[in-house]
Design an enzyme around this catalytic site. Structure first.
Site, short mmCIF file in Angstrom:
data_model
loop_
_atom_site.label_atom_id
_atom_site.label_comp_id
_atom_site.label_asym_id
_atom_site.label_seq_id
_atom_site.Cartn_x
_atom_site.Cartn_y
_atom_site.Cartn_z
N GLY A 137 0.81 -1.21 0.00
CA GLY A 137 0.00 0.00 0.00
C GLY A 137 0.84 1.25 0.00
O GLY A 137 1.98 1.25 0.48
N ASN A 138 0.32 2.33 -0.56
CA ASN A 138 1.01 3.61 -0.55
C ASN A 138 0.04 4.76 -0.77
O ASN A 138 -1.05 4.57 -1.31
CB ASN A 138 2.17 3.64 -1.56
CG ASN A 138 1.94 2.73 -2.73
OD1 ASN A 138 1.06 3.00 -3.54
ND2 ASN A 138 2.69 1.64 -2.82
N THR A 153 9.09 3.41 1.04
CA THR A 153 9.08 1.99 0.72
C THR A 153 9.42 1.16 1.97
O THR A 153 10.01 1.69 2.93
CB THR A 153 10.10 1.70 -0.42
OG1 THR A 153 9.92 0.36 -0.85
CG2 THR A 153 11.55 1.89 0.05
N THR A 182 8.35 5.13 -2.09
CA THR A 182 7.89 3.86 -2.64
C THR A 182 8.13 3.79 -4.15
O THR A 182 8.00 4.80 -4.86
CB THR A 182 6.39 3.65 -2.35
OG1 THR A 182 5.92 2.53 -3.09
CG2 THR A 182 5.56 4.85 -2.74
N SER A 183 8.43 2.59 -4.64
CA SER A 183 8.67 2.43 -6.08
C SER A 183 7.36 2.53 -6.86
O SER A 183 7.38 2.75 -8.08
CB SER A 183 9.32 1.07 -6.34
OG SER A 183 8.46 0.05 -5.88
N GLU A 184 6.23 2.38 -6.18
CA GLU A 184 4.94 2.43 -6.88
C GLU A 184 4.43 3.87 -7.04
O GLU A 184 3.35 4.08 -7.59
CB GLU A 184 3.90 1.57 -6.16
CG GLU A 184 4.13 0.08 -6.41
CD GLU A 184 3.10 -0.82 -5.75
OE1 GLU A 184 2.53 -0.40 -4.72
OE2 GLU A 184 2.88 -1.91 -6.25
N HIS A 203 -3.13 3.41 -2.90
CA HIS A 203 -3.08 2.03 -3.41
C HIS A 203 -3.12 1.07 -2.23
O HIS A 203 -2.50 1.30 -1.20
CB HIS A 203 -1.80 1.83 -4.22
CG HIS A 203 -1.46 0.39 -4.45
ND1 HIS A 203 -2.30 -0.46 -5.13
CD2 HIS A 203 -0.39 -0.36 -4.05
CE1 HIS A 203 -1.75 -1.68 -5.15
NE2 HIS A 203 -0.60 -1.64 -4.50
N HIS A 205 -4.54 -3.34 -0.99
CA HIS A 205 -4.92 -4.70 -1.39
C HIS A 205 -6.13 -5.17 -0.58
O HIS A 205 -6.07 -6.24 0.03
CB HIS A 205 -3.76 -5.68 -1.17
CG HIS A 205 -2.45 -5.22 -1.70
ND1 HIS A 205 -1.24 -5.43 -1.04
CD2 HIS A 205 -2.12 -4.54 -2.83
CE1 HIS A 205 -0.25 -4.90 -1.73
NE2 HIS A 205 -0.75 -4.36 -2.82
N HIS A 266 -3.31 -7.95 -8.57
CA HIS A 266 -2.52 -7.12 -7.66
C HIS A 266 -3.38 -6.49 -6.56
O HIS A 266 -3.35 -6.95 -5.43
CB HIS A 266 -1.77 -6.05 -8.46
CG HIS A 266 -0.88 -5.19 -7.63
ND1 HIS A 266 -0.08 -4.21 -8.16
CD2 HIS A 266 -0.68 -5.13 -6.30
CE1 HIS A 266 0.58 -3.61 -7.20
NE2 HIS A 266 0.23 -4.15 -6.06
ZN ZN Z 1 0.57 -3.27 -4.17
#
Ligand code: ZN
Length: 380
Positions: A137-138, A153, A182-184, A203, A205, A266
């Site tokens: 999550g981010n 991250t 974070t890389s996302e 983001h 899950h 995802h």
């Molecule tokens: Zn994710």
């Protein structure tokens, strides 16, 4: 006829010094009257848990306003005009901090510190609501033409502290903060580049929404009014490697007009005017997916859609809160197409007044339905 005592009657009796034992047996006491008697017996004379500071049991009240306490300090004497709360961060276009020193000053300014605290608070809510797992999550919040706050991250959202939030530009270059971003973040930034209204992206899950994403199924529409108002149709984006250019391109294309999307195999992504708005949309989406899943177990899987004319009213509500809907203008089955959820099912049309005045259209729909039924029957 039995005498009825209200809370006000009991208050008057206490105020006038009348003994409550004079209430005749068999009299009817309203719930508020019982409360007043209970409080009186506890020593709180006739005013619930907040007895008046000046009270003379024998002094009769001459008007209702005399019973009211003084206003607390700082409270206006006239009710203010009600406002809708907004946490949206507004910056001056063209005035982003640019030198390293100015960026540091901006990054540690009181306004930005407040946003960092809000982001950490939302992160904790996500973790508590089972919307994230591990370090997943981010959250991002846009704070300038080219500046975005971003969660770090490799940190659990249940443990995140405000001072761990990073600052990046729209290309993902880190500008401030001691934790690596974070890389996302790139996927969030891709949405912000194509949709200026996306001031915050989240983001996560969450299990029910992610289950739809893993099954490769878009949740059926026109079922849950809350989600229809705040998320609109929930759309699915094909799988690409997280953080890759491919996922950025695919997500930005779909998310531009849809604030709640599923990422195949995802999780999910939502955007809004601020971190709380984005988070609410994630809650709305997850609740809708869970509700739809439970409803699909009932009544042989049959679910009743919101009639198309009522959906147009939902679109008007969305417009009133600044959210366009790409489905405006769509009609009947095109609007509430649930075939993806139950392949082979045929949309049942709720006739609108306009349709009833044009029987030709109904005939055409009936022919299409009959043909579809026949094809489905042959296929199965
Ligand atoms: Zn994710």
């Amino acid at each position: 006829m039995k005498k009825v005592y209200t809370g006000k009657d009991i208050q008057d009796m206490i105020q006038q010094g009348t003994c409550l034992d004079t209430i005749a047996a068999g009299s009817v006491l309203t719930p508020s009257a019982k409360d007043e008697i209970r409080e009186h017996k506890k020593g709180n004379t006739g005013y619930g848990v907040n007895p008046p500071t000046v009270a003379s049991p024998a002094a009769p009240a001459t008007s209702e306003t005399q019973r009211l306490p003084d206003l607390p300090a700082g409270v206006p004497t006239v009710p203010p005009t009600p406002i809708v709360p907004s946490l949206e961060y507004k910056w001056t276009p063209g005035a982003d901090a640019s030198t390293p020193e100015d960026i540091q000053r901006f990054f540690y300014s009181p306004e930005i510190q407040t946003l960092k605290e809000q982001m950490a608070h939302i992160a904790h809510k996500m973790w508590n609501r089972n919307m994230v797992d591990g370090n997943g999550g981010n959250i991002t919040v846009r704070v300038g033409d080219n500046l975005v706050l971003c969660t770090p991250t490799m940190r659990s959202k249940g443990e995140l502290k405000p001072d761990e939030i990073a600052l990046v530009d729209l290309d993902g270059n880190q500008k401030a903060g001691w934790r690596k971003r974070t890389s996302e973040a790139n996927t969030h930034l891709a949405i912000m580049k194509v949709q200026p209204k996306a001031k915050s992206v989240i983001h996560g899950h969450p299990p029910y929404s992610t289950a739809f994403a893993v099954a490769g199924i878009e949740p059926p529409t026109c079922l849950c009014s809350e989600a229809e108002v705040f998320t609109g149709a929930i759309r699915l984006v094909d799988y690409h490697t997280p953080g890759s250019k491919e996922i950025c391109d695919a997500v930005s294309k779909v998310a531009k007009d849809n604030p709640a999307i599923l990422l195949a195999n995802h999780g999910v992504m939502t955007w809004g005017t601020d971190a709380e708005d984005s988070y609410w949309k994630m809650e709305n989406m997850e609740t809708a997916c869970q509700t739809i899943w439970v409803a699909s177990q009932l009544n042989g899987g049959k679910m009743k859609t919101i009639p198309s004319d009522k959906m147009q009213e939902i679109f008007k509500i969305r417009q009133s809160i600044g959210m366009d809907d790409p489905r405006e203008g769509m009609k009947e089955c095109e609007l509430c197409d649930n075939d993806d959820f139950r392949p082979g099912t045929v949309c049942e049309i709720t006739p609108s007044p306009i349709q009833q005045e044009t029987p030709l259209n109904l005939d055409a729909e009936a022919i299409v339905k009959a043909l579809t039924d026949e094809i489905v029957a042959k296929m199965s």
